[in-house]
Design a protein around this motif. Structure first.
Motif, PDB file in Angstrom:
ATOM      1  N   GLU A  70      10.406  85.023  54.140  1.00 12.99           N
ATOM      2  CA  GLU A  70      10.625  84.639  55.532  1.00 12.99           C
ATOM      3  C   GLU A  70       9.357  84.743  56.375  1.00 12.99           C
ATOM      4  OE1 GLU A  70      12.648  88.797  55.107  1.00 12.99           O
ATOM      5  OE2 GLU A  70      12.277  87.002  53.865  1.00 12.99           O
ATOM      6  N   THR A 117       6.151  78.405  54.418  1.00  6.19           N
ATOM      7  CA  THR A 117       7.541  77.986  54.635  1.00  6.19           C
ATOM      8  C   THR A 117       8.388  79.001  55.374  1.00  6.19           C
ATOM      9  OG1 THR A 117       8.221  78.916  52.498  1.00  6.19           O
ATOM     10  CG2 THR A 117       7.486  76.608  52.515  1.00  6.19           C
ATOM     11  N   THR A 140      10.199  81.571  58.189  1.00  8.81           N
ATOM     12  CA  THR A 140      10.935  81.315  59.434  1.00  8.81           C
ATOM     13  C   THR A 140      10.661  82.365  60.505  1.00  8.81           C
ATOM     14  OG1 THR A 140      12.843  82.508  58.510  1.00  8.81           O
ATOM     15  CG2 THR A 140      12.796  80.107  58.239  1.00  8.81           C
ATOM     16  N   ASP A 141       9.886  83.392  60.195  1.00  5.44           N
ATOM     17  CA  ASP A 141       9.601  84.473  61.132  1.00  5.44           C
ATOM     18  C   ASP A 141       8.882  83.941  62.378  1.00  5.44           C
ATOM     19  OD1 ASP A 141       9.280  87.767  61.038  1.00  5.44           O
ATOM     20  OD2 ASP A 141       7.696  86.751  62.190  1.00  5.44           O
ATOM     21  N   SER A 142       9.403  84.273  63.543  1.00  7.56           N
ATOM     22  CA  SER A 142       8.850  83.742  64.788  1.00  7.56           C
ATOM     23  C   SER A 142       7.457  84.286  65.088  1.00  7.56           C
ATOM     24  CB  SER A 142       9.787  84.050  65.956  1.00  7.56           C
ATOM     25  OG  SER A 142       9.969  85.457  66.106  1.00  7.56           O
ATOM     26  N   ARG A 202       5.115  81.981  62.659  1.00 14.07           N
ATOM     27  CA  ARG A 202       5.115  80.550  62.945  1.00 14.07           C
ATOM     28  C   ARG A 202       4.416  79.805  61.798  1.00 14.07           C
ATOM     29  NH1 ARG A 202       2.584  78.282  66.966  1.00 14.07           N
ATOM     30  NH2 ARG A 202       4.129  76.603  67.068  1.00 14.07           N
ATOM     31  N   SER A 203       5.126  79.763  60.694  1.00 15.32           N
ATOM     32  CA  SER A 203       4.592  79.159  59.472  1.00 15.32           C
ATOM     33  C   SER A 203       4.205  77.704  59.661  1.00 15.32           C
ATOM     34  CB  SER A 203       5.637  79.252  58.356  1.00 15.32           C
ATOM     35  OG  SER A 203       6.727  78.386  58.633  1.00 15.32           O
ATOM     36  N   VAL A 247       7.288  75.655  60.247  1.00 15.92           N
ATOM     37  CA  VAL A 247       7.795  75.763  61.616  1.00 15.92           C
ATOM     38  C   VAL A 247       6.936  74.948  62.569  1.00 15.92           C
ATOM     39  CG1 VAL A 247       8.091  77.351  63.563  1.00 15.92           C
ATOM     40  CG2 VAL A 247       8.947  77.983  61.293  1.00 15.92           C
ATOM     41  N   PRO A 260      11.659  74.986  64.095  1.00 18.03           N
ATOM     42  CA  PRO A 260      12.388  76.084  63.459  1.00 18.03           C
ATOM     43  C   PRO A 260      13.625  75.664  62.677  1.00 18.03           C
ATOM     44  CG  PRO A 260      11.734  76.693  65.681  1.00 18.03           C
ATOM     45  CD  PRO A 260      11.452  75.223  65.544  1.00 18.03           C
ATOM     46  N   SER A 261      14.433  74.745  63.219  1.00 17.69           N
ATOM     47  CA  SER A 261      15.675  74.378  62.532  1.00 17.69           C
ATOM     48  C   SER A 261      15.408  73.574  61.266  1.00 17.69           C
ATOM     49  CB  SER A 261      16.593  73.601  63.476  1.00 17.69           C
ATOM     50  OG  SER A 261      15.954  72.415  63.943  1.00 17.69           O
ATOM     51  N   ALA A 275      12.723  73.595  59.541  1.00 15.54           N
ATOM     52  CA  ALA A 275      12.004  74.415  58.579  1.00 15.54           C
ATOM     53  C   ALA A 275      12.986  75.100  57.622  1.00 15.54           C
ATOM     54  CB  ALA A 275      11.156  75.462  59.293  1.00 15.54           C
ATOM     55  N   LEU A 276      14.198  75.329  58.088  1.00 20.18           N
ATOM     56  CA  LEU A 276      15.221  75.949  57.253  1.00 20.18           C
ATOM     57  C   LEU A 276      15.782  74.990  56.212  1.00 20.18           C
ATOM     58  CD1 LEU A 276      17.227  77.956  59.939  1.00 20.18           C
ATOM     59  CD2 LEU A 276      16.043  78.948  57.984  1.00 20.18           C
TER      60      LEU A 276
END
Length: 305
Positions: free
Chosen positions: A86, A91, A93-95, A98-99, A102, A107-108, A110-111
């Motif tokens: 994460e 890849t 998703t951690d805010s 900010r990969s 992302v 953000p959405s 990226a999932l």
């Protein structure tokens, strides 16, 4: 790094020591001839085709996959001896990180539109199988970061030969192109392991962890500044430079591949960017810096000079 009491340092070192003991082997022609008329037809055809062929690099890909090693898996970034995808620079998703996914997809998406096929401890020889898995996703962009484990061995004698490294990377690109001919590839340089040694060795607890077996070719006997130790570290650094030359050379032969020009190798990591668990892998802040570098290069109008 926050300060710890000597009692807590002892408990932390002991815990890490036990964990490492239980985790052995853990794992960075064209043809000449023909008539003048046919030559003119070929030239006319090339001129007609050129507008459709450019540009090959799309700075706004809609999906992303990642291959590589423990860095891309976020190893030791969240807890000791554990992957933490994460927070992956590619890849995650951690805010706070900010990969790249992302930053490119949001953000959405990226999932749902990114995949991480990296494997902690992987060396270049394992990249073709990762490429095969990633190709099945048909990503518009594929990130590659691998090579540190080829240099991080118990001795310099065991480092992957440069010729083998090249052959495996060429095979990896062929594997990808067999299934996903239009996928763009972003290749990161291998980090400067000597820089990580010089930064991490300022932490006494970190050096205790290193003695348990992390990257002995570079990190072993961290405070030894004798001629033999200095020569050993220099040998590792030269091998990493040679690996990066291979990555750049092979990538340059593929119209849809972009090498970072040595940006990750040149980045001056500080203690703030290193894992608090092993003082070697990137922590959250280090992962964020890798994401920044990747985003800047992927979205640039042209490849690094």
């Amino acid at each position: 790094m926050p300060e710890r009491s000597s009692h807590r340092r002892g408990r932390t070192a002991a815990a890490a020591l036990a964990a490492f003991s239980l985790t052995a082997g853990l794992a960075l022609t064209g043809c000449s001839g023909g008539s003048e008329e046919s030559g003119e037809r070929a030239s006319d055809g090339a001129r007609r085709a050129s507008p459709a062929a450019a540009p090959l690099w799309d700075r706004t890909p809609a999906s992303l996959a990642a291959v590589g090693d423990s860095i891309t898996r976020g190893f030791d970034a969240c807890s000791v001896l554990a992957d933490c995808p994460e927070v992956s620079w590619a890849t995650g998703t951690d805010s706070a990180v900010r990969s790249l996914a992302v930053r490119l997809l949001g953000p959405s998406k990226a999932l749902t539109h990114s995949w991480n096929h990296a494997v902690s401890g992987a060396r270049m020889a394992r990249l073709p199988e990762q490429m095969a898995l990633a190709a099945k996703d048909r990503p518009e962009l594929l990130t590659v970061m691998i090579g540190a484990n080829d240099a991080c061995r118990d001795s310099t004698r065991l480092m992957t030969p440069v010729a083998d490294f090249r052959a495996s990377f060429e095979a990896s690109m062929r594997q990808l192109r067999a299934t996903a001919p239009k996928t763009q590839v972003y290749v990161s340089s291998v980090p400067d392991l000597m820089r990580l040694w010089s930064t991490g060795r300022t932490n006494e607890l970190g050096k205790q962890i290193w003695e348990l077996g992390i990257c002995r070719s570079m990190l072993g006997d961290a405070d030894d500044m004798g001629a033999s130790a200095v020569a050993r570290r220099d040998t590792v650094r030269k091998r990493v430079i040679a690996y990066n030359q291979v990555l750049g050379d092979v990538c340059a032969k593929d119209a849809r591949c972009r090498y970072d020009g040595g940006a990750v190798f040149d980045y001056r990591f500080t203690g703030k960017q290193l894992s608090p668990w092993d003082w070697f892998h990137p922590g959250r802040d280090g992962q964020a810096r890798l994401a920044e570098i990747a985003y800047r290069n992927v979205t640039a109008a042209g490849p690094p000079a």
